[in-house]
Design an enzyme around this catalytic site. Sequence first.
Site, PDB file in Angstrom:
ATOM      1  CD  GLN A 214      -2.873  -1.380   0.277  1.00  0.00           C
ATOM      2  OE1 GLN A 214      -3.723  -0.491   0.204  1.00  0.00           O
ATOM      3  NE2 GLN A 214      -2.849  -2.411  -0.554  1.00  0.00           N
ATOM      4  N   GLY A 255     -11.984   3.511   3.183  1.00  0.00           N
ATOM      5  CA  GLY A 255     -11.037   2.593   2.546  1.00  0.00           C
ATOM      6  C   GLY A 255      -9.943   3.299   1.755  1.00  0.00           C
ATOM      7  CG  HIS A 256      -7.149   0.813  -0.374  1.00  0.00           C
ATOM      8  ND1 HIS A 256      -6.293  -0.240  -0.494  1.00  0.00           N
ATOM      9  CD2 HIS A 256      -8.305   0.426  -0.955  1.00  0.00           C
ATOM     10  CE1 HIS A 256      -6.895  -1.218  -1.130  1.00  0.00           C
ATOM     11  NE2 HIS A 256      -8.108  -0.843  -1.424  1.00  0.00           N
ATOM     12  CG  ASN A 257      -6.583   3.793  -3.552  1.00  0.00           C
ATOM     13  OD1 ASN A 257      -5.506   4.192  -3.130  1.00  0.00           O
ATOM     14  ND2 ASN A 257      -6.768   2.564  -3.973  1.00  0.00           N
TER      15      ASN A 257
END
Lengths: 345, 345, 345
Positions: A214, A255-257
Site C-alpha cells: 500500500q 477505505g484506501h484511495n
Amino acid sequence: MSASFPGEGAFFQRRGPFSLADVKQAIGLPRDHGAEEAVEYEGVAPLHTATKRHISFLDNRRYLPLLKETHAGAIVVSRAFADSVPSDTVPLVCESPYLAWSRVARLFHPIVPSRSVRHPSAIIGQNVEIGENVEIGPFVTIGDGARIGDGCVIAGHVAIGAAVEIGAGCRIGSHVTVSHAILGERVVLYPGVRIGQDGFGFAVGPDGFETVPQLGRVLLGDGVEIGANSTIDRGSMKDTVIGGGSRIDNLVQIGHNVTLGRCCIVVAQAGISGSTELEDFVTVAAQAGLIGHIHIGEKARVGAQCGVMSDVEAGADVIGSPAMPFREFFRNVATLRKLSRKKPS
Amino acid sequence: MSASFPGEGAFFQRRGPFSLADVKQAIGLPRDHGAEEAVEYEGVAPLHTATKRHISFLDNRRYLPLLKETHAGAIVVSRAFADSVPSDTVPLVCESPYLAWSRVARLFHPIVPSRSVRHPSAIIGQNVEIGENVEIGPFVTIGDGARIGDGCVIAGHVAIGAAVEIGAGCRIGSHVTVSHAILGERVVLYPGVRIGQDGFGFAVGPDGFETVPQLGRVLLGDGVEIGANSTIDRGSMKDTVIGGGSRIDNLVQIGHNVTLGRCCIVVAQAGISGSTELEDFVTVAAQAGLIGHIHIGEKARVGAQCGVMSDVEAGADVIGSPAMPFREFFRNVATLRKLSRKKPS
Amino acid sequence: MSASFPGEGAFFQRRGPFSLADVKQAIGLPRDHGAEEAVEYEGVAPLHTATKRHISFLDNRRYLPLLKETHAGAIVVSRAFADSVPSDTVPLVCESPYLAWSRVARLFHPIVPSRSVRHPSAIIGQNVEIGENVEIGPFVTIGDGARIGDGCVIAGHVAIGAAVEIGAGCRIGSHVTVSHAILGERVVLYPGVRIGQDGFGFAVGPDGFETVPQLGRVLLGDGVEIGANSTIDRGSMKDTVIGGGSRIDNLVQIGHNVTLGRCCIVVAQAGISGSTELEDFVTVAAQAGLIGHIHIGEKARVGAQCGVMSDVEAGADVIGSPAMPFREFFRNVATLRKLSRKKPS
C-alpha cells in the site's frame, strides 16, 4: 453526581459573565443600546433548566412546549418561534439560530489555547520539527522527521509515525495513531482514530492471500475532524484524501484511495469502500455503506443504512439497500404494506 | 504536500532500480533476453501518472480509457486488455495480473526485516520468552509468561497479556491489546485491534444481569490479518478460532466461540455473532451481519449489509436482510419497483 | 496450542475442586446429603469434552444431540431437557439454567480481587483521590482532581481525564479513554472504549462548519458494562446517561444526549443517534440504528439491522429498515417472495 448546568463544574472552563451586548456582538445582532443590553449572563443552559442568568436555544419544533415554560433570561430562536418566547425572556432572533447559539456557547466556553509543554515521558525522534506553543502529552511517540505545526495539542498516548506532517492548530486526541499522512491546519482527531495503516488489499496467490503493498498516503485538508475510533486507510497507488472542512463521526471506515471533497459529512458507523469518490458537500448518514469505485456527485445525500452500489448524481437523495431515490423508497414501503394486507393469493 | 509517485518520499523505503528482466523473474514471466530486458525501472505508478521509468497495472475495465493514454514504461495486464496497451509501453501479460502486480510492487518495496531492538521504556514481565530479531517499541507491556517468536515486530503502546503466545514473524500494530490468545506465525494485527477480551455473555439474575465467566481463548492461524480497531472476543466455553490465511478488515466484530475456516474474508464493519461457524474460503462483505449459532458452508459469499439469520449452504451467494440468494434479491427489487409504479389500488 | 478444557491453563486462575454440595449451594439447589454430594469436580466444560470430573450445561435445543453423548459428571439443565441427561451424569435441574451455570463457572473462576498496586510509570495528576486496594497499571494517566473508588482496577495505557469520578469496584480495560464522565460502582469498560469525547455537533457557518461546544457529561450507572472499542459521546447541553445495569457490546456508538434506562442491552455495532431516549429494559440488537430525538418505550425490542426512524411503544418488537412490527416484516418478506415468483406483468 449533583445536577448542574451544562459547561459548569470541574470538567469545563468558563468565562464570563457577559452582557447581552457582548452576546449580541458575538452573534452579529444589531445593538439597540437599551438598558437590557447591560444585563449580564453567566452561561448557557437548555430550556427546562435555564434561569434568568442563562441564555438558551430552540430550533427543533419538537421542543416547542418547553419554550413556553422556560425561565431563560434570553433565548436564541428563529423568527418562526419568536412569538412563542415568554414575555420575561429576551428573544434573540437569528436567521441561523444553531450557528448563533454555537457562537454564544463558544463565547462562554472558548477553546483553551495550547501551551508550550512537552511531557518528559514523550519520545521524540530525530529531526522532528516542532512549532511554537505545541503541547505534547505523556507517553506520546513521534517518529523521525515528523513536523508538528504551531499551536498543536497532542494528547497522551498518541503515536505519530515517521515523516508525518501536521499543520498548525491541530488537536490530536488520546491514543490516536497517525502514519503515512499529511494533515492540514486545524485538523481534529478524536481518541482512538487510526490514520494511515495499510488498506485491505491482497491478491490470491498459490499458497493463500498475498498482501499488496500500500504505497499511497492519507491527506487530510484544513479543518477536517475525525470521530473516535474511526479508521482511514492510506492509499494503495494514489492517496486517500479527505477534503477541507469535512466532518467524519465515530466508528467510520474510509477505505484506501477514497476521495472526499470539501465539507462532506459522514455520520457514525458509515463505511466507504476503496477508490470511491465523493464530490463537495456530500452527506453520508449513519451506517450507510458505499461500495468501491463509484462516484457520488456534489451535494448528494445518502440516507441512513443506505447501501450504495452505483454512482449517485449531484444533488440526489438516496436511501435503501440497494440505494434508490427517497421518494421511490417510501413508495415501495407503502406498496408492500398495502399488498401484504391484501394477502395475495 | 507536493505531488509524488506512490511509494516515494519519506514514508516509504524503496529498492531498485530493477531491470525488466528482474521484474519478469519476480512475476514468473518467461525471459526472452532481448535488449528490452536490460531497461531499468525506478518504481510503480498508476496509469495516469506513470512515466517510462515506472511499471503500471490494469485489471478493472472501468479504467481502460486511462490505459490508452498511459506513458508507463511497462504494464501488468491480463490478456483481455493486452491489445489496448500503447505501443511505447511494454505489456507484461499475466494470468493473475493483480497477483503479479503485487509482486512487482513488493520487489520495489520489500517488507523491512525486523531488527533486534527493545525500547528501554517497554515493560516486560517475568518468564517472558523473546525470540531473535524481535523489535519491541516504546511503552509496550508484555505480561508474565508470554512468548514472542523470532522476527516479530511489536509497535509502540501495545499491551500483550500474560501467557499470550505469538508465533514467528508476526507484526503487531500500535495500541493493540491481546490477551488470552495464541497467534500462529506471520499474523498481522493493525492498530487498535482488540483480541481476547470477554465476550458479551450475561445471565438474567434477580438483581440484574450477571456476567458469565468467559473461559475460552482466541486462536489465530498462520498468516491471519486483522484490520484496525476490529474486535475479537475470546470464547466462553470453547475457543474463538480464525483459520489460517483469513483476512479481516477494519472495525469488524467477531463474537465469542466463532470459528472461521481457512482463507476467509470479512470486510469492514461486518459482524459475526457468537458460536457461528464459517467453513473455508467464505467471504463476508462489508457491514453484513450474521446471527449466532449458524453454519456457513465452504466458499459461500455473504453480500454487503446482508443479514444472515440461518445456515447458508456451501457455495451459495446471499444478500439482503433477511438473506436470500442474489438472484431472488434482485428479482424482488425489480418486482417491487414495478408494482410501485402501477400504484396498486 | 494443545487442546485444553475451558478456564484451564496459563490464562485463567481456577479454584477447586468443589463438591457437588458446594455446587448445589452456589446455585441454590436443595441438598439431599446423599453420597453423590461428596463427589468433587475440577471445573466446567462443554458437553462434548466434559469428563466425569467436569460440570457441563445445556440450554439451547440445537445442542441436544450432544447431551445424549456427554460424559460430564453433572450437568445444569432446564426441566425440559432433564429426561435426556445420560444415566451416568447428575442432572442439576434449574429454572434459570444459564444463570445457574454462570454461577457454577464463577465458583471455579471467581473474579480476582484488586490489589493495592500502582505501577511506577503511571502519571497521576494533582489532587487525585485514590481509594483502597486500587490497581493502577503501567503508562496510565490520571488527570487533576479525578477520584477513583475503592477496589478499582485500571489497566495499562488508560487515560482518565481531569475531574473524572469513578465509583468503587470499577474495572477499566487497556487503552480506554475517559473524560467528562462520572461512573457509578462496578462499571466495566473493555479495551479501547472511548467515553466523553465531543459529540458530533457543528453548525453551518459562512466559512464552513463550526463546532458547537459540547458542554454535557457522560453518566454511567452502577454495573454498566461497555464493550471493546465502543464510543460514548458526552452531552451537548444535557448529559449522556447510561442507566444502571445496562450492557453495551463492542463497536457500539452512543451519540450525545442519549439516555438509556436501567438494564438496557445494546448489541455489537448498533448505533443510537443524539438525544434519543430508551426507557428501562430495552434491547437493541446488532447493527441496528436509531435516529436522533426519538423515544423507545420500556421493554421494546429492536431487531438486528433495524433502522428506527420514529418512536417505538413500550413492549413492541420491531425490525426492518424502516422499522416495523416483527410480524409485519416477515409478512412483507413472504408477500414479496410470492409476488416475485408470479412474475408480475
